[in-house]
Motif scaffolding. Sequence first.
Motif, mmCIF file in Angstrom:
data_model
loop_
_atom_site.group_PDB
_atom_site.id
_atom_site.type_symbol
_atom_site.label_atom_id
_atom_site.label_comp_id
_atom_site.label_asym_id
_atom_site.label_seq_id
_atom_site.Cartn_x
_atom_site.Cartn_y
_atom_site.Cartn_z
ATOM 1 N N GLY A 1 -39.756 -26.190 10.406
ATOM 2 C CA GLY A 1 -40.866 -25.279 10.172
ATOM 3 C C GLY A 1 -42.114 -25.585 10.976
ATOM 4 N N ALA A 2 -42.216 -26.790 11.542
ATOM 5 C CA ALA A 2 -43.391 -27.135 12.342
ATOM 6 C C ALA A 2 -43.376 -26.347 13.648
ATOM 7 N N GLU A 3 -44.560 -26.004 14.148
ATOM 8 C CA GLU A 3 -44.655 -25.215 15.372
ATOM 9 C C GLU A 3 -44.487 -26.038 16.636
ATOM 10 N N ARG A 4 -44.594 -27.354 16.523
ATOM 11 C CA ARG A 4 -44.413 -28.223 17.684
ATOM 12 C C ARG A 4 -43.844 -29.548 17.217
ATOM 13 N N ALA A 5 -43.355 -30.318 18.169
ATOM 14 C CA ALA A 5 -42.715 -31.596 17.859
ATOM 15 C C ALA A 5 -43.515 -32.733 18.459
ATOM 16 N N ILE A 6 -43.291 -33.925 17.958
ATOM 17 C CA ILE A 6 -43.909 -35.119 18.520
ATOM 18 C C ILE A 6 -42.856 -35.814 19.376
ATOM 19 N N ALA B 1 -41.372 -27.861 21.151
ATOM 20 C CA ALA B 1 -40.021 -27.762 20.607
ATOM 21 C C ALA B 1 -40.133 -27.593 19.101
ATOM 22 N N ARG B 2 -39.107 -27.019 18.508
ATOM 23 C CA ARG B 2 -39.098 -26.884 17.053
ATOM 24 C C ARG B 2 -37.672 -26.728 16.559
ATOM 25 N N ILE B 3 -37.460 -27.098 15.313
ATOM 26 C CA ILE B 3 -36.192 -26.808 14.654
ATOM 27 C C ILE B 3 -36.334 -25.404 14.103
ATOM 28 N N SER B 4 -35.555 -24.479 14.635
ATOM 29 C CA SER B 4 -35.701 -23.084 14.204
ATOM 30 C C SER B 4 -34.828 -22.750 13.010
ATOM 31 N N SER B 5 -33.736 -23.499 12.812
ATOM 32 C CA SER B 5 -32.915 -23.240 11.625
ATOM 33 C C SER B 5 -31.913 -24.361 11.397
ATOM 34 N N PHE B 6 -31.431 -24.410 10.172
ATOM 35 C CA PHE B 6 -30.331 -25.268 9.772
ATOM 36 C C PHE B 6 -29.271 -24.378 9.149
ATOM 37 N N ASP B 7 -28.038 -24.741 9.303
ATOM 38 C CA ASP B 7 -26.996 -24.082 8.519
ATOM 39 C C ASP B 7 -25.870 -25.085 8.301
ATOM 40 N N HIS B 8 -24.971 -24.746 7.417
ATOM 41 C CA HIS B 8 -23.841 -25.627 7.163
ATOM 42 C C HIS B 8 -22.609 -24.797 6.827
ATOM 43 N N HIS C 1 -18.201 -25.443 5.597
ATOM 44 C CA HIS C 1 -17.225 -26.384 5.040
ATOM 45 C C HIS C 1 -15.976 -26.348 5.910
ATOM 46 N N ALA C 2 -15.492 -27.520 6.292
ATOM 47 C CA ALA C 2 -14.283 -27.614 7.112
ATOM 48 C C ALA C 2 -13.533 -28.886 6.751
ATOM 49 N N ASN C 3 -12.269 -28.762 6.418
ATOM 50 C CA ASN C 3 -11.425 -29.931 6.102
ATOM 51 C C ASN C 3 -12.065 -30.852 5.062
ATOM 52 N N ASP C 4 -12.514 -30.284 3.969
ATOM 53 C CA ASP C 4 -13.147 -31.040 2.875
ATOM 54 C C ASP C 4 -14.414 -31.779 3.298
ATOM 55 N N ARG C 5 -15.064 -31.297 4.336
ATOM 56 C CA ARG C 5 -16.319 -31.891 4.784
ATOM 57 C C ARG C 5 -17.364 -30.805 4.920
ATOM 58 N N ILE C 6 -18.612 -31.188 4.810
ATOM 59 C CA ILE C 6 -19.722 -30.281 5.078
ATOM 60 C C ILE C 6 -20.174 -30.532 6.510
ATOM 61 N N VAL C 7 -20.258 -29.489 7.293
ATOM 62 C CA VAL C 7 -20.700 -29.587 8.679
ATOM 63 C C VAL C 7 -22.120 -29.038 8.746
ATOM 64 N N LEU C 8 -23.070 -29.886 9.157
ATOM 65 C CA LEU C 8 -24.472 -29.498 9.274
ATOM 66 C C LEU C 8 -24.774 -29.169 10.730
ATOM 67 N N ARG C 9 -25.489 -28.093 10.934
ATOM 68 C CA ARG C 9 -25.899 -27.706 12.284
ATOM 69 C C ARG C 9 -27.382 -27.377 12.253
ATOM 70 N N SER C 10 -28.137 -27.915 13.191
ATOM 71 C CA SER C 10 -29.542 -27.546 13.334
ATOM 72 C C SER C 10 -29.721 -26.907 14.704
ATOM 73 N N ILE C 11 -30.507 -25.856 14.740
ATOM 74 C CA ILE C 11 -30.810 -25.165 15.996
ATOM 75 C C ILE C 11 -32.199 -25.607 16.443
ATOM 76 N N VAL C 12 -32.267 -26.185 17.649
ATOM 77 C CA VAL C 12 -33.526 -26.667 18.207
ATOM 78 C C VAL C 12 -33.907 -25.775 19.383
ATOM 79 N N ASP C 13 -35.106 -25.200 19.325
ATOM 80 C CA ASP C 13 -35.642 -24.416 20.441
ATOM 81 C C ASP C 13 -36.604 -25.299 21.219
ATOM 82 N N PHE C 14 -36.569 -25.197 22.538
ATOM 83 C CA PHE C 14 -37.394 -26.034 23.395
ATOM 84 C C PHE C 14 -37.939 -25.195 24.539
#
Length: 119
Positions: A4-9, A23-30, A32-45
């Motif tokens: 949610g921050a507009e810029r990164a350190i 740069a910023r993290i624009s979103s997260f999503d997750h 489920h695959a093979n009994d695991r949770i897969v986390l993905r973050s989208i970084v814009d730069f």
Amino acid sequence: MKYGAERAICSGDTEHGQHFTAARISSFDHTHANDRIVLRSIVDFWWAPFDDAKRDQQAVAPTKAPWIRLHLGYSCPHRDEAGKESIQTNLVRPYGLTCTHCETVMAVNAEAPTIRLLS
């Protein structure tokens, strides 16, 4: 980067002082695959020319596949303590992220992080 921050350190060089980067993290999503949770973050730069204080020269634009380090925070499953770990593009995979307090494997990094470079 904080979600949610507009810029990164920039964490690349502590010798020349902390500075911000576009740069910023624009979103997260997750999923489920093979009994695991897969986390993905989208970084814009965004990149713009700047003076590289460490090398005393003009910085060069990143390539299509820049080197990336991603710092992750976690909560210990056995103690009421927080921890942090990092992953980067040049690790041997799969890479297990282990809790520093109890040695539990918190996550497994199976793919290198990537950046969506905006122009």
